[in-house]
Design an enzyme around this catalytic site. Structure first.
Site, PDB file in Angstrom:
ATOM      1  N   GLN A  11       0.735  -1.582   0.042  1.00  0.00           N
ATOM      2  CA  GLN A  11      -0.136   0.096  -0.070  1.00  0.00           C
ATOM      3  C   GLN A  11       0.804   1.078  -0.001  1.00  0.00           C
ATOM      4  OE1 GLN A  11      -2.567   0.317   3.149  1.00  0.00           O
ATOM      5  NE2 GLN A  11      -3.515   2.051   2.055  1.00  0.00           N
ATOM      6  N   GLU A  78      -3.262  -7.633  -2.338  1.00  0.00           N
ATOM      7  CA  GLU A  78      -4.496  -7.528  -1.935  1.00  0.00           C
ATOM      8  C   GLU A  78      -5.079  -6.023  -3.140  1.00  0.00           C
ATOM      9  OE1 GLU A  78      -7.127  -5.251   0.514  1.00  0.00           O
ATOM     10  OE2 GLU A  78      -5.415  -3.372   0.840  1.00  0.00           O
ATOM     11  N   GLY A 151       3.003  -5.939   5.648  1.00  0.00           N
ATOM     12  CA  GLY A 151       3.198  -7.378   5.269  1.00  0.00           C
ATOM     13  C   GLY A 151       3.824  -7.632   3.873  1.00  0.00           C
ATOM     14  N   ASN A 235       2.256  12.152   1.158  1.00  0.00           N
ATOM     15  CA  ASN A 235       2.856  11.424  -0.647  1.00  0.00           C
ATOM     16  C   ASN A 235       3.156  12.316  -1.441  1.00  0.00           C
ATOM     17  OD1 ASN A 235       2.647   9.088   0.628  1.00  0.00           O
ATOM     18  ND2 ASN A 235       0.752   8.226  -0.881  1.00  0.00           N
ATOM     19  N   GLU A 261      26.232   5.860  -9.768  1.00  0.00           N
ATOM     20  CA  GLU A 261      27.134   7.145  -9.092  1.00  0.00           C
ATOM     21  C   GLU A 261      26.214   7.756  -8.031  1.00  0.00           C
ATOM     22  OE1 GLU A 261      27.518  10.681 -12.637  1.00  0.00           O
ATOM     23  OE2 GLU A 261      28.770  11.071 -10.629  1.00  0.00           O
TER      24      GLU A 261
END
Lengths: 446, 468
Positions: A11, A78, A151, A235, A261
């Site tokens: 996720q 999932e 997980g 995010n 590099e």
């Protein structure tokens, strides 16, 4: 040439990827359907266009129809998160085969991600990666995005990395990992997952950039004034960071930083490959054009603890290598002044054995922000990647939490029933203890 | 004359021969972005010493080579470079025609005419920052057509411009989308007609002379989506063209409003914001109103279409919680003002409706608040816990009926003790029971000494019967 494949796992990886590719599309002028809007760049000379497409090529594959498809694979055990991409704004950007999902998730269990559920998905994923690699003329390496605590992010990634090392042994593999925060936990078994996955991937990964959610929450709170940042805000911030790191790969730039590099300059020993990331400046959109931030200001900000994306205090450690990636309107003269201003700081300490501590790079492509987002448009940004011995603090914290749970054998049965052995836990913990010792040793003076 | 000091004796320490009169645009540009020919930097630029460490600089030579190809420059900053004039005509267009974004803030430009001279040579100019230049706007400035034809972003913070001047020159900015006018002591004097029509963002923060009525003059800009009016001393806002529960035609496209650091202290302000058609995001911090407990929840409940408050996304559960809380908190006031769960009897007065315009809607959405929800907890004072009881002695009729106040937590044993002292009868001989006016004819025995009066449901106004 020099193509990079991005693989987003779990996720966290998938959602970061979502924000990331959105930003890349904005930067390259790619519409949600994959085509570039030419009008604004028409007046540039032809040569410029060619250069642009050559660099665009590292991250996007151009089909014969002129559609640009990201060189990426999104994978989760999932379906929910991947379905989110399938119906999201950029769904037509990706080929359906790039979005892979299983039916049963790993339930925050490394063992499920790696052994039981993960082993069923691995063949399909490897095949898709093979297809993407075939489209590349000179694959440079892989960028893997995942979290340590989940997980799938922990278990499946370790399985995948092993397989990738076998199939693509000479290719670089860089990781971008979300590390479990010191005080905020999303899963109780995070320490188990994190330590097990670090143990299995440490020899297969060439460099692992870490971020932790707590540091990002604090940045959002103090610098952007957002009291309860959503994952979308976080995010987007991480996407800015990633964009800075990969800018030289995607745009013509004076500093030709390819993936090798990064390794050469940041990783002194194979196991010491966990740099800290810092981003500056981070300004709220409501404060746009309020303050002028010069190169000196943003460079100084990089050495401030509060701008770091991992919670660990570099003043307690020593720097082994430091990479400053400037972006936008930056002239070498200003960089010289900025570095000279930093040299007087006693808090920036280097290890004795590393003679050339800094590497500086400049890319002129101005930073882009998502319209309607929280970040203000600025003329220049800097991203610092520093390999500091202070990161051992982060490992020590994690090891301590692991020890507390393992001493009571708490939650262990979930792993055992999926086919793991207790021996693996012990082995992993010992490996991490050795890692801590390694860091201690590199920090010692002659 | 460059500028006039705002105070008659200000600037008296400036000596004319020491004053820096600035350089032209190209000189500043070259100074920053290109090396002079035959410079002495070539050998040294490959390495510097930082403390005791050698710093390896990679790619600097190629950068300077590129930048000395000034033609390729697109995004430049000449902040604090003492730029005072455009220089020789046509030279800028020759040297660096591809410039799109220029930051000329904190320079020495004194007149808009100079700005025009620079801008007319930059056809691709999209973003211009002229903050902190003390610009004068001569009334006879002609703008050659084509200048500013691509200008989308203009930043004029702290330059002492007036609104009239903005409108006068706005005709030469046909595609302007973002305009920043912070800290200019602006007061809006007229409505923009045929100018600024493409504007999507307007920043008027820190202009304390702006008041509520002036905002009406910018209320009809068709595309205005972001409005920043922080720190202007705003305390109220009204949209008189719309009644309660209706949408106003003012600010039709406004999606994001920032009103931080103002003097907002009345909830009527927030009520009015609900009338905006497109409002999705509000930033309202550091106002007296925000000191109130749970102010954010109340704001969420009062503005139906709000999706983001103070940069935090409002999730559906949060909205539901905030609206339910709001309905409960003001339920008693609603009842007092004439509200009633039965729609036929529901007639809250006008004052309540104007203070809580969404209340009726919330009742329709979640149902009217029930009495149980509205019962406020009695403060825990001892006097609220006391039962006023009559004490009758059934055996002895000559005894008066006593009245005593006893706490309901008092045990029967203690009551007997009290009565034995009063009636001079030994405790062991007392038998207690009580009767209640709610249950006439029925007598309830208080048999267990260790239980309290509350256990036997003795209530206020009941009568204790004593026998021995």
């Amino acid at each position: 040439m020099r193509e990079c494949l991005s693989i987003h796992i779990g996720q966290a990886g998938v959602q970061i990827g979502d924000a990331c590719w959105e930003l890349y599309c904005l930067e390259h002028g790619i519409q949600p359907d994959g085509f570039i809007l030419d009008s604004q760049h028409d007046h540039l000379e032809n040569t410029k266009m060619e250069h642009r497409s050559a660099s665009l090529d590292t991250f996007f594959h151009e089909t014969r129809a002129g559609k640009h498809v990201p060189r990426a694979l999104f994978m989760d055990l999932e379906p929910t998160v991947i379905d989110g991409i399938r119906v999201g704004k950029y769904h037509s950007l990706f080929h359906p085969e790039q979005l892979v999902n299983g039916k049963e998730d790993a339930a925050n269990n490394y063992a499920r991600g790696r052994y039981s559920v993960g082993s069923e998905a691995i063949e399909l994923v490897l095949e898709r990666i093979r297809k993407l690699a075939e489209q590349c003329s000179g694959l440079q390496g892989f960028l893997i995005y995942r979290s340590f605590g989940g997980g799938t992010g922990s278990g499946f990634t370790s399985l995948l990395m092993e397989q990738l090392s076998v199939e693509y042994c000479r290719k670089t593999k860089l990781e971008f990992s979300v590390y479990p925060s010191p005080r905020i936990s999303t899963a109780v078994v995070e320490p188990y997952n994190a330590i097990l996955t670090t143990h299995s991937t440490i020899e297969h990964s060439d460099c692992t950039f870490m971020v932790d959610n707590e540091a990002v929450y604090d940045i959002c709170h103090h610098k952007l004034g957002v009291k309860r940042p959503s994952y979308a805000t976080i995010n987007r911030l991480l996407a800015q960071l990633l964009s800075s790191i990969t800018a030289s790969l995607r745009f013509e730039g004076p500093l030709n930083v390819d993936l090798i590099e990064f390794q050469t300059n940041l990783v002194p020993y194979p196991r010491i490959h966990f740099p800290i990331t810092t981003l500056a400046p981070i300004i709220s959109a409501e404060k746009a054009y309020q303050e002028h931030l010069s190169v000196t200001d943003i460079t100084a900000a990089c050495f401030e603890y509060s701008n770091q994306l991992v919670k660990c205090d570099p003043r307690l450690g020593k720097y082994m290598a430091c990479c400053l990636l400037y972006r936008g309107d930056v002239v070498p003269k200003d960089v010289n002044t900025a570095i000279a201003a930093m040299k007087s700081r006693t808090s920036v300490q280097f290890v004795d054995w590393c003679p050339t501590g800094f590497k500086v790079g400049i890319n002129h492509q101005p930073p882009t922000v998502m319209p309607g987002g929280d970040l203000a448009r600025v003329q220049r940004t800097v991203c610092m990647l520093s390999n500091s011995t202070a990161i051992v603090e982060a490992w020590a914290r994690l090891d301590h939490k692991f020890d507390l749970m393992y001493a009571k054998k708490a939650f262990l049965h979930w792993y055992i029933t999926e086919g793991m052995e207790q021996g693996e836990f012990i082995e992993a913990r010992e490996d991490l203890a050795a890692l801590e010792k390694d860091y201690e040793e590199v920090g010692l003076s002659f | 004359m460059y500028f006039k000091c705002s105070h008659p004796t200000g600037g008296s320490f400036v000596r004319p021969n020491k004053a820096n009169f600035g350089v032209d645009f190209l000189t500043a540009l070259k100074k920053r972005y290109a090396l002079e020919d035959g410079s002495d930097d070539d050998g040294i630029s490959c390495s510097l010493i930082v403390g005791s460490k050698q710093v390896q600089t990679v790619g600097f030579e190629s950068i300077t080579k590129k930048q000395s190809h000034l033609r390729a420059l697109q995004n430049i900053s000449l902040w604090k470079c003492a730029v005072s004039c455009a220089g020789e005509q046509g030279r800028i267009a020759e040297t660096c025609p591809n410039i799109r974004v220029v930051n000329l803030s904190k320079n020495l430009l004194s007149s808009w005419n100079e700005v025009i001279l620079i801008a007319e040579q930059l056809n691709n100019l999209e973003s211009l920052d002229l903050s902190e230049n003390k610009l004068q706007f001569p009334s006879d400035s002609p703008t050659p057509s084509g200048t500013f034809s691509n200008l989308k972003i203009l930043v004029l913070n702290k330059i002492g411009i007036t609104w009239a001047e903005v409108l006068r020159f706005a005709a030469s900015w046909p595609v302007l989308e973002e305009l920043y006018l912070k800290s200019n002591s602006i007061s809006i004097s007229e409505r923009p007609v045929n100018v600024l029509q493409k504007l999507t963002l307007l920043d008027l923060s820190s202009n304390p002379a702006i008041d509520e009525s002036q905002l009406y003059l910018i209320a009809y800009l068709p595309r205005l989506a972001h409005l920043f009016i922080s720190e202007i001393g705003l305390s109220s806002i009204h949209f008189p063209d719309a009644g309660i529960g209706c949408k106003t035609s003012m600010f039709p496209s406004l999606q994001y409003l920032v009103v931080n650091d103002n003097q907002i202290s009345e909830w009527s302000f927030i009520n009015e914001l609900d009338k905006l058609q497109s409002l999705q995001s509000l930033s309202c911090t550091r106002n007296p109103l925000c000191e109130v407990d749970k102010a954010e929840d109340i704001i969420i409940a009062k503005i139906a279409q709000l999706k983001t408050l103070n940069r935090c996304q409002i999730f559906p559960e949060e909205r539901r919680g905030a609206e339910l809380d709001y309905r409960r908190t003001f339920g008693i006031e609603w009842k007092r003002a004439g509200g009633h769960p039965d729609p036929d009897k529901n007639r809250p007065n006008a004052e309540f409706i104007s203070a809580h315009p969404r209340y009726q809607l919330l009742c329709c959405k979640y149902g009217a608040p029930e009495d149980e929800e509205l019962k406020t907890e009695q403060p825990f004072m001892l006097k609220n816990q006391l039962l006023t009881l009559k004490i009758k002695c059934s055996n002895q009729h000559e005894q008066k009926v006593l009245e005593k106040q006893l706490p309901d937590s008092m045990t029967v044993q203690k009551v007997k003790g009290l009565l034995s002292r009063l009636l001079k009868v030994p405790v062991s001989e007392l038998l207690l029971s009580y009767e209640s006016p709610k249950m006439p004819g029925k007598e309830i025995e208080l048999g267990n000494d260790l239980q309290s009066l509350q256990f036997y449901s003795v209530e206020n106004g009941d009568c204790l019967l004593v026998r021995w």
